[in-house]
Design an enzyme around this catalytic site. Structure first.
Site, PDB file in Angstrom:
ATOM      1  N   SER A  15       0.847  -1.184   0.000  1.00 16.60           N
ATOM      2  CA  SER A  15       0.000   0.000   0.000  1.00 16.60           C
ATOM      3  C   SER A  15       0.879   1.229   0.000  1.00 16.60           C
ATOM      4  O   SER A  15       2.075   1.165   0.288  1.00 16.60           O
ATOM      5  CB  SER A  15      -0.919   0.016   1.230  1.00 16.60           C
ATOM      6  OG  SER A  15      -0.181   0.289   2.412  1.00 16.60           O
ATOM      7  N   LYS A  16       0.284   2.383  -0.313  1.00 15.64           N
ATOM      8  CA  LYS A  16       1.044   3.630  -0.357  1.00 15.64           C
ATOM      9  C   LYS A  16       1.645   3.966   0.998  1.00 15.64           C
ATOM     10  O   LYS A  16       2.667   4.640   1.083  1.00 15.64           O
ATOM     11  CB  LYS A  16       0.134   4.770  -0.825  1.00 15.64           C
ATOM     12  CG  LYS A  16      -0.338   4.629  -2.270  1.00 15.64           C
ATOM     13  CD  LYS A  16      -1.239   5.778  -2.663  1.00 15.64           C
ATOM     14  CE  LYS A  16      -1.735   5.626  -4.093  1.00 15.64           C
ATOM     15  NZ  LYS A  16      -2.637   6.721  -4.484  1.00 15.64           N
TER      16      LYS A  16
END
Length: 504
Positions: free
Chosen positions: A253-254
């Protein structure tokens, strides 16, 4: 003809998972002497992000993954944007209506929400009560004519009997119909198709023979197979690719680091290395020929280094495991270093490295008079054995572009590690010896021989001679060999630094 497709949605920048999917489509197409398509699945207008298509195309071009047909190239299967194929999807939806495999549903969102909640309270797994399935043809025609909005649903009770083909990665997969919504929507009230209808129609009409896509689409496979069966079309071969994980096993994920391809472009990673890194994930049975090839013990052996051409010849989809694979940043740094070394053996590839790194070096040392392509190329060659990323040059070896900072703690500890007497004597004798070297003879072989002779003459250990020299010319503890560093710096700069330190 073998034909594959990479079909991203333009909902943002291309991520590593998407690049890996594109890579494997490319490799399988090459392996089977086929072709591959870039198809843009842009029917979810609410989530479409302007500029996404250009971002995807730029990332693929950067990686060297050149598709055969698609946006910018055209081809026999166009258009390659789903938003420009709406009439086709409507015609197939009508075919399903005519065959009574689908029906119109006029239920409002409020009614659907209330129905779903009511069914849930009764313990039912159904998500819809099929209210509109029982409408007469006359009632449907009247409501359509009056302009009432409707969707088209698949009647999953009318699907012809079918089998579940073996997945090329996961093997036998469970027919998870219970996980699907009741009578899934195929065509929305705005006449845009859902992913499921559009994907099946496009794959069949474009002649796709192999569908390589992410593991997240496995739960939708039964619905897609139902549609193929209802349309009396043979499905392609499916290969679902396991998800990529962070090094610690968490979901990418970011929040947990770089996930966009653009991040890796901006940080200077070599495209060949990124592809190499992605290709190795889950490639755990064997690398190479069908007779077994060379073994890869994931997490234990030194990562294999492959160019894209080598991946084309060696990649074997049957050797891809169904386990989710972790992306270890240390593996990327290792293969990136090896790819840089490979590139330094080619003048053309070295020139590309110079072109890429020159702006970074120039920004780091704006007042340096050493920012020219020829010199940067020599620096890259000097650092090739140590360079994990070409953008590391300003921090790894700033002394090639500016004088060392001898005031740092590292520099002062380095100088203090030998006695002042030996420091000054080493520098003084080096100056005298180096002054005698002719410019034509200023190369690392001559300089290495000179330093060996000087060490013998002074009766010093390597540390007692090399430490003062490394301090004086770099101010840093680590770096390429002293002789190679002297060659790259040149006679004039080398002697200037030595003289400055002896008089400091």
């Amino acid at each position: 003809m073998v034909l594959l497709r990479f079909a991203p949605s333009p909902t943002g920048a291309l991520h590593l998972g998407g690049l890996r999917t594109a890579l494997l489509n490319y490799l399988v197409a090459k392996k089977l002497d086929g072709k591959w398509i870039l198809r843009i699945e842009d029917t979810d207008t609410a989530r479409t992000v302007p500029g996404s298509v250009d971002n995807i195309r730029h990332a693929l071009d950067w990686a060297g993954l050149h598709y055969d047909y698609g946006p910018g190239l055209g081809g026999p299967h166009g258009s390659y944007f789903q938003s420009q194929r709406l009439d086709l999807y409507r015609s197939f939806a009508n075919k399903l209506l005519d065959a009574r495999h689908a029906y119109r549903c006029f239920c409002s969102p409020t009614h659907l929400s209330e129905t779903k909640e009511r069914l849930h309270k009764t313990g039912s797994s159904a998500t819809y009560d099929r209210t509109c399935l029982h409408l007469t043809e006359e009632e449907v025609a009247r409501r359509v004519k009056s302009g009432e909005r409707s969707v088209i649903r698949l009647h999953d009770g009318s699907v012809p009997a079918r089998t579940i083909p073996s997945d090329l990665v996961f093997g036998h997969v469970r027919d998870a119909h219970l996980s699907l919504p009741t009578d899934p929507i195929l065509l929305k009230s705005d006449y845009y198709p859902t992913y499921h209808l559009a994907s099946v129609v496009d794959d069949s009409q474009m002649g796709i023979t192999h569908v390589l896509r992410g593991e997240e689409w496995l739960p939708s496979l039964p619905l897609h197979l139902d549609l193929y069966s209802c349309l009396s079309i043979d499905p392609p071969q499916f290969a679902h690719l396991p998800l990529l994980l962070n090094a610690d096993g968490s979901k990418m994920s970011k929040r947990n680091g770089d996930v966009q391809v653009g991040d890796y472009i901006a940080k200077g990673w070599e495209p060949e290395a990124v592809l190499n890194w992605l290709a190795l994930v889950g490639w755990g049975k064997r690398l190479g020929d069908a007779d077994g090839g060379s073994k890869l013990e994931v997490g234990k052996s030194v990562p294999h280094v492959f160019t894209l051409a080598e991946l084309e010849s060696k990649f074997d989809l049957s050797a891809l495991t169904s386990r989710r694979g972790a992306l270890d940043p240390s593996v990327l740094r290792h293969v990136n270093k090896e790819h840089i070394k490979l590139k330094t053996s080619s003048s053309q590839q070295l020139a590309k490295l110079v072109h890429k790194t020159a702006p970074i070096i120039s920004a780091a040392f704006p007042h340096s008079d050493l920012i020219d392509d020829d010199y940067i190329g020599r620096v890259i060659l000097t650092l090739a054995e140590r360079l994990g990323n070409a953008f590391d040059i300003p921090t790894l070896a700033p002394y090639f572009f500016v004088d060392p900072d001898w005031s740092t703690d590292v520099a002062q500890r380095l100088k203090a590690s030998v006695s002042l007497e030996k420091y000054e004597r080493s520098i003084t004798r080096c100056i005298l010896s180096l002054e005698e070297v002719k410019p034509a003879d200023w190369n690392h072989e001559v300089l290495a021989a000179l330093l060996r002779g000087l060490k013998y003459t002074l009766a010093y250990s390597s540390k007692e001679l090399m430490t003062p020299l490394r301090h004086a010319i770099t101010g840093m503890k680590d770096g390429p060999s002293v002789a190679l560093t002297l060659e790259t710096l040149g006679k004039e700069r080398t002697l200037a630094r030595l003289r400055r330190c002896i008089h400091a």
